[in-house]
Write a protein that holds these residues in place. Structure first.
Motif, PDB file in Angstrom:
ATOM      1  N   ARG A 184       0.736  -1.190  -0.055  1.00 27.09           N
ATOM      2  CA  ARG A 184      -0.107   0.023  -0.149  1.00 27.09           C
ATOM      3  C   ARG A 184       0.810   1.142  -0.175  1.00 27.09           C
ATOM      4  O   ARG A 184       0.778   2.161  -0.773  1.00 27.09           O
ATOM      5  N   LEU A 185       1.997   1.365   0.826  1.00 27.37           N
ATOM      6  CA  LEU A 185       2.960   2.432   1.053  1.00 27.37           C
ATOM      7  C   LEU A 185       3.480   2.568  -0.298  1.00 27.37           C
ATOM      8  O   LEU A 185       3.512   3.901  -0.858  1.00 27.37           O
ATOM      9  N   ASP A 186       4.013   1.460  -1.018  1.00 25.00           N
ATOM     10  CA  ASP A 186       4.674   1.929  -2.264  1.00 25.00           C
ATOM     11  C   ASP A 186       3.586   2.313  -3.391  1.00 25.00           C
ATOM     12  O   ASP A 186       4.323   3.295  -4.233  1.00 25.00           O
ATOM     13  N   GLU A 187       2.390   2.055  -3.446  1.00 26.60           N
ATOM     14  CA  GLU A 187       1.400   2.403  -4.269  1.00 26.60           C
ATOM     15  C   GLU A 187       1.298   3.972  -4.012  1.00 26.60           C
ATOM     16  O   GLU A 187       1.095   4.797  -4.961  1.00 26.60           O
ATOM     17  N   TRP A 188       1.130   4.357  -2.802  1.00 22.73           N
ATOM     18  CA  TRP A 188       0.909   5.804  -2.215  1.00 22.73           C
ATOM     19  C   TRP A 188       2.181   6.624  -2.688  1.00 22.73           C
ATOM     20  O   TRP A 188       1.878   7.761  -3.120  1.00 22.73           O
ATOM     21  N   LYS A 189       3.430   6.103  -2.844  1.00 21.60           N
ATOM     22  CA  LYS A 189       4.410   6.708  -3.176  1.00 21.60           C
ATOM     23  C   LYS A 189       4.490   7.148  -4.559  1.00 21.60           C
ATOM     24  O   LYS A 189       4.843   8.348  -5.157  1.00 21.60           O
ATOM     25  N   LYS A 190       3.826   6.277  -5.381  1.00 18.08           N
ATOM     26  CA  LYS A 190       3.565   6.627  -6.873  1.00 18.08           C
ATOM     27  C   LYS A 190       2.387   7.646  -7.103  1.00 18.08           C
ATOM     28  O   LYS A 190       2.714   8.355  -7.910  1.00 18.08           O
ATOM     29  N   ARG A 191       1.244   7.313  -6.183  1.00 16.29           N
ATOM     30  CA  ARG A 191       0.309   8.145  -6.632  1.00 16.29           C
ATOM     31  C   ARG A 191       0.246   9.284  -6.144  1.00 16.29           C
ATOM     32  O   ARG A 191      -0.231  10.289  -6.600  1.00 16.29           O
ATOM     33  N   PHE A 192       1.072   9.637  -4.805  1.00 16.22           N
ATOM     34  CA  PHE A 192       0.807  11.024  -4.041  1.00 16.22           C
ATOM     35  C   PHE A 192       2.142  11.662  -4.349  1.00 16.22           C
ATOM     36  O   PHE A 192       3.451  11.082  -3.882  1.00 16.22           O
ATOM     37  N   GLU A 193       2.334  12.945  -4.832  1.00 14.44           N
ATOM     38  CA  GLU A 193       3.635  13.634  -4.627  1.00 14.44           C
ATOM     39  C   GLU A 193       4.208  14.037  -3.412  1.00 14.44           C
ATOM     40  O   GLU A 193       5.466  14.047  -3.256  1.00 14.44           O
ATOM     41  N   VAL A 194       3.285  13.790  -2.309  1.00 14.10           N
ATOM     42  CA  VAL A 194       3.832  14.321  -1.047  1.00 14.10           C
ATOM     43  C   VAL A 194       4.336  13.163  -0.142  1.00 14.10           C
ATOM     44  O   VAL A 194       5.004  13.310   0.953  1.00 14.10           O
ATOM     45  N   VAL A 195       4.450  11.980  -0.869  1.00  4.27           N
ATOM     46  CA  VAL A 195       4.996  10.712  -0.060  1.00  4.27           C
ATOM     47  C   VAL A 195       6.462  10.572  -0.490  1.00  4.27           C
ATOM     48  O   VAL A 195       6.666  10.184  -1.907  1.00  4.27           O
ATOM     49  N   GLY A 196       7.403  11.027  -0.018  1.00  6.80           N
ATOM     50  CA  GLY A 196       8.684  11.271  -0.218  1.00  6.80           C
ATOM     51  C   GLY A 196       9.438   9.904  -0.109  1.00  6.80           C
ATOM     52  O   GLY A 196      10.324   9.432  -1.017  1.00  6.80           O
ATOM     53  N   ASP A 197       9.198   9.281   1.000  1.00  3.71           N
ATOM     54  CA  ASP A 197      10.165   8.173   1.060  1.00  3.71           C
ATOM     55  C   ASP A 197       9.155   7.061   2.066  1.00  3.71           C
ATOM     56  O   ASP A 197       8.363   7.644   2.907  1.00  3.71           O
ATOM     57  N   VAL A 198       9.098   5.790   1.710  1.00 10.25           N
ATOM     58  CA  VAL A 198       8.571   4.788   2.371  1.00 10.25           C
ATOM     59  C   VAL A 198       9.858   3.789   2.820  1.00 10.25           C
ATOM     60  O   VAL A 198      10.556   3.427   2.186  1.00 10.25           O
ATOM     61  N   ARG A 199       9.703   3.709   4.187  1.00 13.68           N
ATOM     62  CA  ARG A 199      10.864   2.692   4.844  1.00 13.68           C
ATOM     63  C   ARG A 199      10.260   1.847   6.240  1.00 13.68           C
ATOM     64  O   ARG A 199       9.092   2.147   6.474  1.00 13.68           O
ATOM     65  N   GLY A 200      11.289   1.381   6.540  1.00 11.77           N
ATOM     66  CA  GLY A 200      10.996   0.393   7.695  1.00 11.77           C
ATOM     67  C   GLY A 200      11.057  -0.997   7.540  1.00 11.77           C
ATOM     68  O   GLY A 200      11.305  -1.474   6.413  1.00 11.77           O
ATOM     69  N   LEU A 201      10.753  -1.944   8.811  1.00 10.81           N
ATOM     70  CA  LEU A 201      11.094  -3.300   8.514  1.00 10.81           C
ATOM     71  C   LEU A 201       9.818  -3.863   9.425  1.00 10.81           C
ATOM     72  O   LEU A 201       9.437  -3.368  10.304  1.00 10.81           O
ATOM     73  N   GLY A 202       9.484  -4.921   8.914  1.00 13.24           N
ATOM     74  CA  GLY A 202       8.444  -5.790   9.617  1.00 13.24           C
ATOM     75  C   GLY A 202       7.061  -4.905  10.025  1.00 13.24           C
ATOM     76  O   GLY A 202       6.445  -4.238   8.828  1.00 13.24           O
ATOM     77  N   ALA A 203       6.811  -4.898  11.103  1.00 17.86           N
ATOM     78  CA  ALA A 203       5.455  -4.152  11.313  1.00 17.86           C
ATOM     79  C   ALA A 203       5.875  -2.726  11.936  1.00 17.86           C
ATOM     80  O   ALA A 203       5.312  -1.958  12.440  1.00 17.86           O
ATOM     81  N   MET A 204       7.176  -2.250  11.399  1.00 20.25           N
ATOM     82  CA  MET A 204       7.552  -0.844  11.907  1.00 20.25           C
ATOM     83  C   MET A 204       7.743  -0.072  10.737  1.00 20.25           C
ATOM     84  O   MET A 204       8.965   0.106  10.033  1.00 20.25           O
ATOM     85  N   MET A 205       6.643   0.425  10.019  1.00 16.57           N
ATOM     86  CA  MET A 205       6.829   0.813   8.587  1.00 16.57           C
ATOM     87  C   MET A 205       6.069   2.297   8.609  1.00 16.57           C
ATOM     88  O   MET A 205       5.378   2.493   9.353  1.00 16.57           O
ATOM     89  N   GLY A 206       6.869   3.141   8.058  1.00 21.88           N
ATOM     90  CA  GLY A 206       6.330   4.638   7.959  1.00 21.88           C
ATOM     91  C   GLY A 206       6.681   5.209   6.659  1.00 21.88           C
ATOM     92  O   GLY A 206       7.204   4.839   5.619  1.00 21.88           O
ATOM     93  N   MET A 207       6.199   6.428   6.427  1.00 23.85           N
ATOM     94  CA  MET A 207       6.317   7.283   5.112  1.00 23.85           C
ATOM     95  C   MET A 207       6.580   8.734   5.524  1.00 23.85           C
ATOM     96  O   MET A 207       6.147   9.285   6.561  1.00 23.85           O
ATOM     97  N   GLU A 208       7.711   9.200   4.872  1.00 26.68           N
ATOM     98  CA  GLU A 208       8.186  10.510   5.168  1.00 26.68           C
ATOM     99  C   GLU A 208       7.287  11.563   3.954  1.00 26.68           C
ATOM    100  O   GLU A 208       7.311  11.462   2.961  1.00 26.68           O
ATOM    101  N   LEU A 209       6.671  12.669   4.571  1.00 25.26           N
ATOM    102  CA  LEU A 209       5.810  13.473   3.636  1.00 25.26           C
ATOM    103  C   LEU A 209       6.787  14.777   3.480  1.00 25.26           C
ATOM    104  O   LEU A 209       7.243  15.351   4.438  1.00 25.26           O
ATOM    105  N   VAL A 210       6.497  15.151   2.410  1.00 25.65           N
ATOM    106  CA  VAL A 210       7.276  16.439   1.602  1.00 25.65           C
ATOM    107  C   VAL A 210       6.382  17.123   0.907  1.00 25.65           C
ATOM    108  O   VAL A 210       5.302  16.844   0.343  1.00 25.65           O
ATOM    109  N   LYS A 211       6.807  18.397   0.647  1.00 26.46           N
ATOM    110  CA  LYS A 211       5.858  19.326  -0.201  1.00 26.46           C
ATOM    111  C   LYS A 211       5.869  18.933  -1.468  1.00 26.46           C
ATOM    112  O   LYS A 211       4.918  19.036  -2.291  1.00 26.46           O
ATOM    113  N   LYS A 212       7.338  18.496  -1.932  1.00 25.53           N
ATOM    114  CA  LYS A 212       7.417  17.986  -3.244  1.00 25.53           C
ATOM    115  C   LYS A 212       8.388  17.193  -3.408  1.00 25.53           C
ATOM    116  O   LYS A 212       9.522  17.346  -2.623  1.00 25.53           O
ATOM    117  N   LYS A 213       8.303  16.100  -4.252  1.00 22.60           N
ATOM    118  CA  LYS A 213       9.293  15.120  -4.223  1.00 22.60           C
ATOM    119  C   LYS A 213      10.739  15.640  -4.595  1.00 22.60           C
ATOM    120  O   LYS A 213      11.815  15.083  -3.867  1.00 22.60           O
TER     121      LYS A 213
END
Ligand SMILES: Cc1ncc(COP(=O)(O)O)c(C=O)c1O
Length: 454
Positions: free
Chosen positions: A357-386
């Protein structure tokens, strides 16, 4: 097993826009009677929590992707956990391990020596992660007889005076609380999305570790460093997982220079990253390991487990505390370890679903700059522009509030408060996980549009 009460909570279910009137009234009393130093993340008053859900006093039921900041890995009030604590309450509540021994403390120490990586054999138990970090550093200094301490600029190690000295983020942790401890050197972390050396992995060949070697081999630190305190994957720093090979190199630098490597697993430990401990994703053995949070699933407990010779360095009666390793907390921790072992395999599903899901959002949303983490510790870094990577903290906050209004609790983190991080309970079922992610996706779409950042 002693019976525990069940509320049969089902959610997420919003019956009145949160915060409802009873929660608003509670907030007024909070403002009147509780220090402004404690900030409430989401303005509801909660009255019951069970499994993956929490209910507020106005009747709303939330799906909880915060789990008390990475504590309830096996869900709220797991019956085995509640039962173990109740049974201990029926025997004795407190004795103080410095007065006389009791079984749950000894058994927990034995258990830690079995589940911790490497040659970690002896433990001490304290009241919190912060207190455990304090004790680990005291022990490392006592063992090495050296003054300097190393930690990372983007790390978080707790709230005591030592811990905020190790933690470099000024606001909100350090501002106004100085002077802080001396003899602390902050290092740059392997924050690849914003590499301090402006390099890229893998062509960088982990040049950031060469910088660390140079620092510890140059006066005044040369030959004078007691320990490096480090989270294997940074939590409050924004769910930053270093690349393969990183901890192997760093622990080698520590070994070559007589530096004790203290692995702070307060947030990453007990299954959160898909292994019992975060450091186990690398082939790197810590000299000491600090635990908290998921160790005891909500009962206040911290632990330090280390190599025999290190843990034996402090003088008699030089460590301890009235409540450290409280019997009810130790009984809870023994139940917690069993539950965590059972829940661990489910982290594979959580990681697969979230990553997709997060990888899809990274493609879909300009604001999702980075998707990272391991296991059940995942997050996304939000930016104004990639392209600019300019942090978007207001957007992260607005997404958090939008999720709250729709029945989902999430947390933000990071140096710029622009990381949305997910802490679902490890026992969550796929359907419910997807439901939570649907709420989050809708919030990202809605708030990005509102902010004109599409
Ligand atoms: C990595 C890490 N170390 C230490 C602490 C401090 O633990 P506690 O809040 O139990 O004192 C935390 C808390 O978030 C943490 O994430």
């Amino acid at each position: 097993m002693t019976k525990t009460k069940s509320y049969n909570l089902k959610g997420p279910k919003i019956v009145i826009e949160p915060p409802g009137p009873k929660s608003k009234a509670a907030m007024k009393r909070k403002e009147k009677y509780i220090t402004d130093g404690i900030k409430i993340g989401l303005p509801a008053e909660l009255d019951v929590a069970e499994g993956p859900f929490m209910r507020d006093v106005d009747g709303n039921v939330y799906l909880d992707f915060t789990v008390g900041i990475g504590v309830h890995n096996c869900g709220h009030r797991a019956p085995e956990m509640v039962s173990a604590c109740k049974d201990q309450l029926d025997e004795f509540i407190h004795i103080c391990f410095m007065v006389s021994m009791y079984e749950s403390y000894i058994q927990l120490a034995e258990e830690m020596s079995k589940i911790c990586p490497g040659k970690l054999k002896k433990s001490i138990f304290l009241n919190s992660g912060s207190e455990a970090v304090e004790n680990a550093v005291k022990i490392a200094r006592s063992y090495t007889k050296k003054p300097w301490l190393l930690s990372y600029r983007t790390a978080f190690h707790g709230r005591t005076m030592l811990d905020i000295s190790l933690t470099a983020k000024e606001k909100p942790y350090r501002e106004g609380f100085g002077p802080l401890l001396s003899h602390i050197q902050h290092l740059d972390f392997a924050y690849c999305y914003r590499c301090p050396l402006k390099l890229e992995y893998p062509s960088c060949d982990l040049a950031c570790t060469d910088t660390i070697r140079t620092i510890v081999q140059t006066p005044p630190l040369e030959g004078s460093v007691a320990c490096l305190v480090a989270e294997p994957i940074q939590g409050e720093g924004g769910f930053i997982n270093p690349p393969p090979g990183y901890w192997e190199k760093v622990t080698k630098i520590c070994k070559d220079n007589g530096i004790v490597f203290i692995d702070d697993e307060v947030q990453t430990g007990f299954g959160r990253t898909g292994k019992m401990f975060g450091i186990q994703h690398w082939k790197a053995d810590p000299d000491m390991l600090v635990s908290g949070k998921g160790l005891s699933l909500g009962m206040p407990l911290g632990g330090v487990t280390g190599r025999d010779e290190i843990m034996s360095a402090p003088g008699p009666a030089s460590l301890g505390g009235t409540f450290g390793g409280n019997p009810v907390c130790c009984a809870g921790a023994l139940a917690s370890i069993k539950l965590t072992k059972k829940a661990l395999p489910n982290t594979k599903m959580i990681n697969r679903v979230e990553k997709k899901r997060l990888d899809e959002w990274k493609k879909r949303f300009e604001v999702v700059g980075d998707v990272r983490g391991l296991g059940a510790m995942m997050g996304m870094e939000l930016v104004k522009k990639k392209s600019s990577k300019e942090p978007a903290p207001e957007l992260a906050r607005n997404i958090q509030l939008a999720c709250f209004k729709n029945g989902l609790y999430i947390l933000t983190a990071g140096q710029f408060n622009n990381v949305v991080r997910l802490h679902p309970p490890l026992i969550i079922k796929q359907g419910l996980l997807e439901k939570g992610l649907d709420i989050l996706e809708e919030a990202v779409a809605q708030e990005t549009k509102k902010a004109g950042l599409e």
